[in-house]
Scaffold this motif. Sequence first.
Motif, PDB file in Angstrom:
ATOM      1  N   TYR A 147       0.777  -1.246   0.215  1.00 22.24           N
ATOM      2  CA  TYR A 147      -0.105  -0.003   0.072  1.00 22.24           C
ATOM      3  C   TYR A 147       0.842   1.254  -0.018  1.00 22.24           C
ATOM      4  N   SER A 148       0.588   2.292  -0.912  1.00 22.13           N
ATOM      5  CA  SER A 148       1.246   3.523  -0.806  1.00 22.13           C
ATOM      6  C   SER A 148       0.167   4.634  -1.363  1.00 22.13           C
ATOM      7  N   GLU A 149       0.702   5.618  -1.131  1.00 26.17           N
ATOM      8  CA  GLU A 149      -0.157   6.996  -1.769  1.00 26.17           C
ATOM      9  C   GLU A 149       0.709   8.124  -2.173  1.00 26.17           C
TER      10      GLU A 149
ATOM     11  N   PHE B  33       2.081  11.722  -2.081  1.00 30.90           N
ATOM     12  CA  PHE B  33       2.087  12.683  -1.085  1.00 30.90           C
ATOM     13  C   PHE B  33       1.624  11.954   0.242  1.00 30.90           C
ATOM     14  N   ARG B  34       2.166  10.877   0.821  1.00 31.03           N
ATOM     15  CA  ARG B  34       1.509  10.128   1.673  1.00 31.03           C
ATOM     16  C   ARG B  34       1.449  10.767   2.904  1.00 31.03           C
ATOM     17  N   ASN B  35       2.324  11.452   3.301  1.00 30.65           N
ATOM     18  CA  ASN B  35       2.390  12.107   4.679  1.00 30.65           C
ATOM     19  C   ASN B  35       2.591  13.796   4.354  1.00 30.65           C
TER      20      ASN B  35
ATOM     21  N   SER C  44      13.746   3.556  -1.613  1.00 25.78           N
ATOM     22  CA  SER C  44      14.287   2.309  -1.590  1.00 25.78           C
ATOM     23  C   SER C  44      12.920   1.217  -1.308  1.00 25.78           C
ATOM     24  N   ALA C  45      11.940   1.781  -1.128  1.00 21.44           N
ATOM     25  CA  ALA C  45      10.803   0.590  -1.086  1.00 21.44           C
ATOM     26  C   ALA C  45       9.423   1.408  -1.671  1.00 21.44           C
ATOM     27  N   CYS C  46       9.739   1.332  -3.078  1.00 16.73           N
ATOM     28  CA  CYS C  46       8.997   2.241  -3.876  1.00 16.73           C
ATOM     29  C   CYS C  46       7.421   2.067  -4.093  1.00 16.73           C
TER      30      CYS C  46
ATOM     31  N   THR D 150      13.452   1.567  -5.975  1.00 20.15           N
ATOM     32  CA  THR D 150      13.398   0.195  -6.130  1.00 20.15           C
ATOM     33  C   THR D 150      12.366  -0.445  -5.085  1.00 20.15           C
ATOM     34  N   ASP D 151      12.323  -1.705  -5.232  1.00 16.93           N
ATOM     35  CA  ASP D 151      11.329  -2.583  -4.586  1.00 16.93           C
ATOM     36  C   ASP D 151      11.996  -3.935  -4.569  1.00 16.93           C
ATOM     37  N   ARG D 152      11.610  -4.714  -3.401  1.00 19.73           N
ATOM     38  CA  ARG D 152      12.062  -6.146  -3.844  1.00 19.73           C
ATOM     39  C   ARG D 152      11.332  -6.824  -4.623  1.00 19.73           C
TER      40      ARG D 152
ATOM     41  N   ALA E  37      10.233   4.417   3.673  1.00 20.13           N
ATOM     42  CA  ALA E  37       9.162   4.710   4.439  1.00 20.13           C
ATOM     43  C   ALA E  37       8.282   3.595   4.465  1.00 20.13           C
ATOM     44  N   ASN E  38       7.665   3.269   5.820  1.00 23.70           N
ATOM     45  CA  ASN E  38       6.659   2.322   5.925  1.00 23.70           C
ATOM     46  C   ASN E  38       6.807   1.174   5.568  1.00 23.70           C
ATOM     47  N   LEU E  39       8.241   0.564   5.907  1.00 26.19           N
ATOM     48  CA  LEU E  39       8.614  -0.929   5.880  1.00 26.19           C
ATOM     49  C   LEU E  39       9.494  -1.168   7.223  1.00 26.19           C
TER      50      LEU E  39
ATOM     51  N   TYR F 122       7.485  -3.533   9.784  1.00 26.11           N
ATOM     52  CA  TYR F 122       7.298  -4.829   9.642  1.00 26.11           C
ATOM     53  C   TYR F 122       8.546  -5.668  10.165  1.00 26.11           C
ATOM     54  N   TYR F 123       9.518  -5.336  10.539  1.00 27.98           N
ATOM     55  CA  TYR F 123      10.745  -6.152  10.731  1.00 27.98           C
ATOM     56  C   TYR F 123      11.220  -6.210  12.034  1.00 27.98           C
ATOM     57  N   LYS F 124      11.985  -7.108  12.514  1.00 28.12           N
ATOM     58  CA  LYS F 124      12.312  -7.334  13.864  1.00 28.12           C
ATOM     59  C   LYS F 124      13.691  -6.227  13.818  1.00 28.12           C
TER      60      LYS F 124
HETATM   61  C1  LIG Z   1       3.722  -0.315   2.633  1.00 33.04           C
HETATM   62  S1  LIG Z   1       4.589  -0.215   1.287  1.00 33.04           S
HETATM   63  C2  LIG Z   1       5.333   1.284   1.485  1.00 33.04           C
HETATM   64  C3  LIG Z   1       5.566   2.019   0.305  1.00 33.04           C
HETATM   65  C4  LIG Z   1       5.975   3.504   0.171  1.00 33.04           C
HETATM   66  N1  LIG Z   1       7.579   3.607   0.763  1.00 33.04           N
HETATM   67  C5  LIG Z   1       5.378   4.370   1.206  1.00 33.04           C
HETATM   68  O1  LIG Z   1       5.850   4.747   2.241  1.00 33.04           O
HETATM   69  O2  LIG Z   1       4.141   4.669   0.914  1.00 33.04           O
HETATM   70  C6  LIG Z   1       6.120  -1.356   1.694  1.00 33.04           C
HETATM   71  C7  LIG Z   1       7.140  -1.754   0.485  1.00 33.04           C
HETATM   72  O3  LIG Z   1       8.272  -2.228   0.906  1.00 33.04           O
HETATM   73  C8  LIG Z   1       8.622  -3.249  -0.054  1.00 33.04           C
HETATM   74  N2  LIG Z   1       9.931  -4.189   0.709  1.00 33.04           N
HETATM   75  C9  LIG Z   1       9.439  -4.735   1.909  1.00 33.04           C
HETATM   76  N3  LIG Z   1      10.812  -5.433   2.392  1.00 33.04           N
HETATM   77  C10 LIG Z   1      11.633  -4.963   1.373  1.00 33.04           C
HETATM   78  C11 LIG Z   1      13.085  -5.272   1.486  1.00 33.04           C
HETATM   79  N4  LIG Z   1      13.602  -6.084   2.015  1.00 33.04           N
HETATM   80  N5  LIG Z   1      13.669  -4.597   0.357  1.00 33.04           N
HETATM   81  C12 LIG Z   1      13.094  -3.963  -0.685  1.00 33.04           C
HETATM   82  N6  LIG Z   1      11.655  -3.569  -0.609  1.00 33.04           N
HETATM   83  C13 LIG Z   1      11.054  -4.194   0.368  1.00 33.04           C
HETATM   84  C14 LIG Z   1       7.347  -3.868   0.025  1.00 33.04           C
HETATM   85  O4  LIG Z   1       7.602  -4.507  -1.342  1.00 33.04           O
HETATM   86  C15 LIG Z   1       6.322  -2.774  -0.345  1.00 33.04           C
HETATM   87  O5  LIG Z   1       6.219  -2.514  -1.639  1.00 33.04           O
END
Ligand SMILES: C[S@@+](CC[C@H](N)C(=O)[O-])C[C@H]1O[C@@H](n2cnc3c(N)ncnc32)[C@H](O)[C@@H]1O
Length: 274
Positions: A69-71, A73-75, A107-109, A140-142, A218-220, A223-225
Amino acid sequence: MKRRHTPIADLLERLNGVDISFYDDTFLNRSLQRRAAETHCETMDRYAALLEESKAERERFMNSLQIHYSEFFRNPLTFAVLEKIILPLMLQKKEQSSRREIRIWSSACAAGQEAYSLAMLLEEMKKTTQDPFNYRIFATDRSGPVVDEARQGHFCEEAIRNVNLKRVNSWFTENGPIYTVKQELKENIDFSVFDLFNEQLSSPPSSIFGGFDLVLCANLLFYYKKEYRDMILEKAGKSLAKTGYLMTGEAERDIVLKYRYQEVYPQSGIFQMN
Ligand SMILES: C[S@@+](CC[C@H](N)C(=O)[O-])C[C@H]1O[C@@H](n2cnc3c(N)ncnc32)[C@H](O)[C@@H]1O
């Protein structure tokens, strides 16, 4: 790295051969509870049994962990600080340096909303500043499918609700219910697949070297430890230019403040290294 597994993570690893131990426990438990409710399992034991029985449910559960999920101009505060303070400051510094290119890494586009939002701000700045400058955004995104989606730049009306009408008219072409990002806006964005857990590389190969003026992460993180957040933030730090900025989601500000970063403007989610 030492990994702690929950019983369900162990189960999934045994059944699927996938490692989900890097996810934050709270996020993992919330996802499990959501799927248990959606599949009408009254207890976690029942849901664990369902995971064991059903390959389709294991796949559905794994997919539920991938949040794209993304938007645009999210914030709004973060983007206002970028537009009014950070980008003009960056440009001012560039005027005094020999390298007149602003380099940014999203970096997580996800589907590119963040990268396209920044490109709109920079294109508008180009029109109002006297001194010409260049910029390059590495997005980039994975997830490969998500990067393909970003490259295409097709969005529905709901997805562009945060984009003001002037920008919609300037940067999108409308085709029925679909709004497509104009080529002009895509020109300075390089989309590619890159996993932030890649242990060999500290920035996307297409960027050749890091030296970014701004890294968006942003916004990832949530999710992680902790050890995996450390890994991501270390990578972001290494890829920044000396006076570069890091941008995170608003819910991740507290995480970043525990590291060597200082928020440049209160509540903005934009940081510089101490
Ligand atoms: C919730 S979206 C956030 C998108 C945007 N950055 C935002 O803030 O709106 C999280 C994104 O992070 C990516 N992601 C998660 N783990 C990742 C990793 N280890 N390397 C690169 N991208 C990753 C996911 O595929 C997903 O598209």
